[in-house]
Enzyme design. Structure first.
Site, PDB file in Angstrom:
ATOM      1  N   PHE A   1      88.072  43.081  45.548  1.00  0.00           N
ATOM      2  CA  PHE A   1      87.148  42.145  44.897  1.00  0.00           C
ATOM      3  C   PHE A   1      87.971  41.048  44.248  1.00  0.00           C
ATOM      4  CE2 PHE A   1      84.755  40.097  41.620  1.00  0.00           C
ATOM      5  CZ  PHE A   1      83.542  39.869  42.230  1.00  0.00           C
TER       6      PHE A   1
ATOM      7  N   ASP B   1      96.462  40.079  41.884  1.00  0.00           N
ATOM      8  CA  ASP B   1      95.248  39.655  41.193  1.00  0.00           C
ATOM      9  C   ASP B   1      95.046  40.583  40.007  1.00  0.00           C
ATOM     10  OD1 ASP B   1      92.761  39.113  40.197  1.00  0.00           O
ATOM     11  OD2 ASP B   1      91.735  39.042  42.141  1.00  0.00           O
TER      12      ASP B   1
ATOM     13  N   LYS C   1      89.409  36.531  33.079  1.00  0.00           N
ATOM     14  CA  LYS C   1      88.599  37.392  32.210  1.00  0.00           C
ATOM     15  C   LYS C   1      89.088  37.400  30.748  1.00  0.00           C
ATOM     16  CE  LYS C   1      86.037  39.978  35.574  1.00  0.00           C
ATOM     17  NZ  LYS C   1      86.478  40.256  36.935  1.00  0.00           N
TER      18      LYS C   1
HETATM   19  C1  LIG Z   1      86.185  39.425  38.122  1.00  0.00           C
HETATM   20  C2  LIG Z   1      87.298  39.304  39.091  1.00  0.00           C
HETATM   21  C3  LIG Z   1      87.536  38.099  39.773  1.00  0.00           C
HETATM   22  C4  LIG Z   1      86.618  36.911  39.675  1.00  0.00           C
HETATM   23  O1  LIG Z   1      86.499  36.410  38.389  1.00  0.00           O
HETATM   24  P1  LIG Z   1      85.293  35.409  38.020  1.00  0.00           P
HETATM   25  O2  LIG Z   1      85.649  34.915  36.666  1.00  0.00           O
HETATM   26  O3  LIG Z   1      84.042  36.226  38.039  1.00  0.00           O
HETATM   27  O4  LIG Z   1      85.267  34.350  39.057  1.00  0.00           O
HETATM   28  C5  LIG Z   1      88.644  38.024  40.586  1.00  0.00           C
HETATM   29  N1  LIG Z   1      89.458  39.076  40.742  1.00  0.00           N
HETATM   30  C6  LIG Z   1      89.254  40.256  40.122  1.00  0.00           C
HETATM   31  C7  LIG Z   1      90.218  41.388  40.328  1.00  0.00           C
HETATM   32  C8  LIG Z   1      88.156  40.418  39.288  1.00  0.00           C
HETATM   33  O5  LIG Z   1      87.929  41.583  38.695  1.00  0.00           O
END
Ligand SMILES: *Cc1c(COP(=O)(O)O)cnc(C)c1O
Length: 422
Positions: free
Chosen positions: A153, A238, A268
């Site tokens: 994700f 990520d 985040k």
């Molecule tokens: C939440 C998330 C994203 C996307 O972040 P947004 O601020 O919702 O665009 C990307 N990578 C990971 C691992 C995430 O948990």
């Protein structure tokens, strides 16, 4: 705000119903929220429009690692609101330089590319490693490939959902950009086999959050590092959800895997739960390929975001919240252990972060979330049978115990209901 003990309630009240009706009529139906409408919060507690208190065990998918209304974050935001909020990058601002320097130091890299949302950090990272691939690695024009993991994700943009393996996330949104190779997560041999002459990078989540807090097998992150180093390509981590404290470390790649990625994607928690703040962090040898005009963002690096982000960095650098995540994480796993075989099939955890697989015979993860909500604990299901727990790192031991106790009560209700059904 009164911090009453969460208690069972009969169901949504009138004020909740009013807000739900507005959303049903006028908000896109791309979410199916639990039947709760929140109005204020502090720490790990939130209060709904009926005045009922809840323990927040989702923490905005880890955007609220420091809890709701953290005094230091609020003070910085309030002060900055009165000074300067946006300049665009056409001009400099006096908050951005210190923010970049401090974030680079925290992560141990040279340079920061400030953006807003997590998806934007991922998109920016993809652009960065492609450009690096052409200019530094010498890949032929438009041939660059990036290896990604199944069940990933990384956000919701077209290119990102294009290499998702979740049909719900992808279907109906094509055509998608080319250049991604998907391998099973946790399988180093498959990853090595997927790296070819045009590969420029590997992009993975060191812990897959949305997939259900999937922690890779021991040694996997070191194998990814070795495979990237041997192939002369970039390791992109990520850490939008796994980074900035959730696992008890600033970076899960280093803290859990003991290795360093070339490019870190953060988001985040970087915005302290106040505003979207994200960043790509890398050394100059990589980031240096971006020249003026080649990438940007109207809001990225704005002084309000930078002011809040600096406090986030300070809170992490101070270290006590990281230790708290580890200590509370032990408590969480000890408490969850007691539920295994009593409605919980198994669970995975790292730091203050757990993915709990519910016995599908009892009901769905959503059922568990709805029942816990009615008892004053907010959690979120993922992929049908998994309930994810990621409370703010500032949660009290009492609230954490209460949250797991409520989960146990809900599961025992569900077991009772099933035996009545026969
Ligand atoms: C939440 C998330 C994203 C996307 O972040 P947004 O601020 O919702 O665009 C990307 N990578 C990971 C691992 C995430 O948990």
């Amino acid at each position: 705000m009164t911090l009453t003990t969460p208690h069972q309630h009969a169901g949504p009240g009138e004020a909740t119903a009013h807000h739900e009706a507005l959303l049903a009529a006028h908000s896109a139906h791309n979410y199916a929220p639990l039947p709760v409408v929140l109005s204020h919060g502090s720490g790990a507690r939130v209060v709904d429009v009926e005045g009922r208190s809840y323990i927040d065990c989702l923490a905005g998918y880890s955007a609220l690692n420091f809890g709701h209304a953290h005094p230091d974050l609020l003070a910085a935001a309030h002060a900055q609101l009165d000074r300067l909020t946006l300049t665009s990058r056409a001009f400099g601002n006096d908050r951005l330089g210190p923010f970049c320097a401090e974030l680079a130091a925290l992560v141990g890299k040279d340079m920061v590319l400030p953006m807003n949302t997590g998806a934007e950090a991922v998109e920016s990272g993809l652009k960065l490693v492609r450009k690096w691939g052409y200019e530094v690695r010498g890949v032929a024009r438009d041939r660059a490939r990036i290896v990604v993991a199944a069940a990933n994700f990384h956000g919701r943009t077209i290119s990102i959902v294009g290499f998702s393996t979740d049909p719900e996330a992808r279907n109906g949104f094509g055509p998608f950009p080319d250049g991604f190779d998907v391998v099973p997560h946790g399988d180093a041999a498959a990853l090595r086999a997927a790296i070819g002459p045009d590969t420029v990078a590997v992009l993975i989540e060191p812990v897959q959050g949305e997939a259900g807090v999937v922690v890779p097998p021991p040694g996997y992150l070191a194998e990814v590092r070795a495979a990237c180093t041997e192939a002369g390509i970039l390791f992109v981590a990520d850490e939008v959800q796994s980074g900035l404290g959730r696992t008890g470390h600033v970076l899960a790649t280093r803290g859990l895997g003991g290795v360093d990625a070339d490019v870190y994607l953060l988001g985040k928690a970087l915005g302290g739960g106040i505003l979207p703040v994200s960043a790509v962090v890398a050394d100059e040898a990589v980031m240096g390929v971006l020249k003026p005009g080649q990438h940007g963002s109207t809001f990225g690096g704005n002084p309000l975001a930078a002011a809040v982000g600096r406090v986030v960095i300070g809170l992490l650098a101070e270290g006590s919240l990281l230790r708290q995540a580890v200590t509370l994480g032990h408590l969480l796993s000890t408490e969850l252990d007691l539920l295994v075989g009593r409605g919980v099939v198994t669970f995975r955890h790292t730091g203050l972060w757990a993915g709990v697989d519910i016995d599908p015979e009892l009901g769905s993860g959503r059922d568990v979330c709805e029942r816990m909500c009615a008892r004053g604990v907010l959690v979120k299901d993922t992929h049908g049978a998994t309930v994810r727990l990621s409370p703010p790192l500032v949660i009290s031991e009492d609230d954490l115990r209460t949250a797991v106790r409520v989960m146990g009560e809900v599961l025992s209700d569900m077991r009772r209901d099933r035996s009545r059904r026969g």
